[in-house]
Design a protein around this motif. Structure first.
Motif, PDB file in Angstrom:
ATOM      1  N   SER A  90       0.810  -1.220   0.000  1.00  0.00           N
ATOM      2  CA  SER A  90       0.000   0.000   0.000  1.00  0.00           C
ATOM      3  C   SER A  90       0.846   1.274   0.000  1.00  0.00           C
ATOM      4  O   SER A  90       0.349   2.352  -0.319  1.00  0.00           O
ATOM      5  CB  SER A  90      -0.939   0.013   1.215  1.00  0.00           C
ATOM      6  N   ALA A  91       2.115   1.154   0.338  1.00  0.00           N
ATOM      7  CA  ALA A  91       2.983   2.329   0.410  1.00  0.00           C
ATOM      8  C   ALA A  91       3.600   2.704  -0.932  1.00  0.00           C
ATOM      9  O   ALA A  91       4.271   3.731  -1.038  1.00  0.00           O
ATOM     10  CB  ALA A  91       4.098   2.091   1.431  1.00  0.00           C
ATOM     11  N   ILE A  92       3.358   1.895  -1.966  1.00  0.00           N
ATOM     12  CA  ILE A  92       3.984   2.126  -3.277  1.00  0.00           C
ATOM     13  C   ILE A  92       2.922   2.336  -4.333  1.00  0.00           C
ATOM     14  O   ILE A  92       2.009   1.511  -4.481  1.00  0.00           O
ATOM     15  CB  ILE A  92       4.879   0.924  -3.662  1.00  0.00           C
ATOM     16  N   ARG A  98       5.813  -1.797  -7.229  1.00  0.00           N
ATOM     17  CA  ARG A  98       5.085  -2.467  -6.150  1.00  0.00           C
ATOM     18  C   ARG A  98       5.255  -3.984  -6.225  1.00  0.00           C
ATOM     19  O   ARG A  98       5.515  -4.640  -5.214  1.00  0.00           O
ATOM     20  CB  ARG A  98       3.604  -2.107  -6.197  1.00  0.00           C
ATOM     21  N   VAL A  99       5.102  -4.543  -7.416  1.00  0.00           N
ATOM     22  CA  VAL A  99       5.233  -5.995  -7.561  1.00  0.00           C
ATOM     23  C   VAL A  99       6.640  -6.450  -7.196  1.00  0.00           C
ATOM     24  O   VAL A  99       6.830  -7.445  -6.479  1.00  0.00           O
ATOM     25  CB  VAL A  99       4.871  -6.438  -8.990  1.00  0.00           C
ATOM     26  N   LEU A 147      -2.899 -14.250  -0.273  1.00  0.00           N
ATOM     27  CA  LEU A 147      -2.872 -14.410  -1.725  1.00  0.00           C
ATOM     28  C   LEU A 147      -3.406 -13.174  -2.440  1.00  0.00           C
ATOM     29  O   LEU A 147      -2.920 -12.793  -3.505  1.00  0.00           O
ATOM     30  CB  LEU A 147      -3.694 -15.634  -2.126  1.00  0.00           C
ATOM     31  N   LYS A 148      -4.414 -12.559  -1.844  1.00  0.00           N
ATOM     32  CA  LYS A 148      -5.052 -11.396  -2.457  1.00  0.00           C
ATOM     33  C   LYS A 148      -4.060 -10.259  -2.668  1.00  0.00           C
ATOM     34  O   LYS A 148      -4.172  -9.496  -3.639  1.00  0.00           O
ATOM     35  CB  LYS A 148      -6.218 -10.919  -1.579  1.00  0.00           C
ATOM     36  N   ILE A 149      -3.075 -10.122  -1.788  1.00  0.00           N
ATOM     37  CA  ILE A 149      -2.087  -9.054  -1.932  1.00  0.00           C
ATOM     38  C   ILE A 149      -1.332  -9.216  -3.245  1.00  0.00           C
ATOM     39  O   ILE A 149      -1.162  -8.266  -4.014  1.00  0.00           O
ATOM     40  CB  ILE A 149      -1.079  -9.078  -0.765  1.00  0.00           C
ATOM     41  N   TYR A 150      -0.882 -10.435  -3.517  1.00  0.00           N
ATOM     42  CA  TYR A 150      -0.128 -10.695  -4.744  1.00  0.00           C
ATOM     43  C   TYR A 150      -1.011 -10.585  -5.975  1.00  0.00           C
ATOM     44  O   TYR A 150      -0.620  -9.985  -6.980  1.00  0.00           O
ATOM     45  CB  TYR A 150       0.497 -12.093  -4.684  1.00  0.00           C
ATOM     46  N   ALA A 153      -1.762  -6.931  -6.702  1.00  0.00           N
ATOM     47  CA  ALA A 153      -0.584  -6.206  -7.202  1.00  0.00           C
ATOM     48  C   ALA A 153      -0.293  -6.551  -8.656  1.00  0.00           C
ATOM     49  O   ALA A 153      -0.023  -5.670  -9.481  1.00  0.00           O
ATOM     50  CB  ALA A 153       0.629  -6.518  -6.328  1.00  0.00           C
ATOM     51  N   VAL A 154      -0.370  -7.827  -9.002  1.00  0.00           N
ATOM     52  CA  VAL A 154      -0.104  -8.238 -10.382  1.00  0.00           C
ATOM     53  C   VAL A 154      -1.233  -7.783 -11.300  1.00  0.00           C
ATOM     54  O   VAL A 154      -0.988  -7.376 -12.449  1.00  0.00           O
ATOM     55  CB  VAL A 154       0.096  -9.764 -10.464  1.00  0.00           C
ATOM     56  N   ASP A 155      -2.475  -7.838 -10.834  1.00  0.00           N
ATOM     57  CA  ASP A 155      -3.592  -7.334 -11.635  1.00  0.00           C
ATOM     58  C   ASP A 155      -3.380  -5.871 -11.997  1.00  0.00           C
ATOM     59  O   ASP A 155      -3.602  -5.453 -13.143  1.00  0.00           O
ATOM     60  CB  ASP A 155      -4.911  -7.479 -10.860  1.00  0.00           C
TER      61      ASP A 155
END
Length: 233
Positions: A90-92, A98-99, A147-150, A153-155
């Motif tokens: 969230s900081a990037i 970010r990824v 998992l949702k974080i990754y 971010a990729v989405d």
């Protein structure tokens, strides 16, 4: 912090809710320590109780069996890691940065917490369910949250690409497997001489993300030269 008593000494029964919470933490800390020392097998609740300084009967008041304790340890440790990864992501603002930072940051976290990593990811498959026996850990809310974080971010990164040969879900799964695999594999083959583990992660993540960016622009360039083929695809 609960201090471990000397061998042979026994703690008194917890009376208040705060005392009970401390007892539970003591069992979790003892279980985490013993499981990290013995990553390929079970550790009896009796042994964990002794490590924490309690009688065997006491631990059953908090955990009905070994699987319930293992689930709690994994849940607590992954929850703490997930909160760190969420804050990092969230900081990037830049999706590419970010990824890269998320994958490298998660690898660095687990390299700094090897015992927790082993208990979470390096144990053999088991019927690891919640205490009520209805939910497998791999499908638990804390795992889905991690998992949702990754995936998110990729989405976000893939939305910035003009086109792509692969789906963002495939890319995210590959990112996770690559990152965690590099952390895990040298730990399972520790007698071999490996390069610096974190540098290995950096090399793999940068190469993976760069391949997505390069492939997207190649696909877009080819499509611009053959718009009819692009429309059919």
């Amino acid at each position: 912090m609960t201090k471990r008593l000397a061998p042979g000494s026994i703690r008194t029964r917890a009376k208040t809710l705060e005392d009970k919470a401390q007892v539970r933490k003591a069992f979790i800390a003892a279980g985490r320590k013993l499981l990290a020392d013995q990553p390929r097998g079970e550790v009896s609740l009796r042994r964990i109780a002794a490590e924490a300084g309690y009688t065997p009967g006491t631990i059953y008041q908090y955990f009905p069996d070994y699987q319930a304790l293992l689930f709690s340890i994994r849940e607590i440790d992954l929850q703490a890691a997930t909160e760190r990864f969420e804050a990092l992501a969230s900081a990037i603002d830049d999706p590419v940065v970010r990824v890269r930072a998320l994958a490298k940051g998660s690898a660095k976290y687990w390299l700094q917490h090897p015992g927790q990593f082993d208990v979470l990811f390096s144990r053999p498959p088991s019927k690891d369910t919640t205490p009520d026996q209805h939910l497998i850990f791999g499908r638990s809310p804390v795992v889905q949250r991690a998992l949702k974080i990754y995936h998110a971010a990729v989405d976000d990164l893939f939305r910035t690409l003009p086109s792509s040969k692969i789906s963002s879900r495939l890319a995210a799964d590959t990112l996770i497997a690559t990152t965690y695999g590099i952390v895990a594999f040298p730990r399972g083959t520790h007698t071999m001489r490996w390069s610096n583990h974190y540098r290995m992660v950096e090399c793999a993540i940068d190469a993976l993300v760069d391949s997505w960016l390069h492939s997207a622009h190649v696909v877009d360039h080819d499509a611009s030269k053959n718009p009819i083929a692009h429309e059919k695809s």
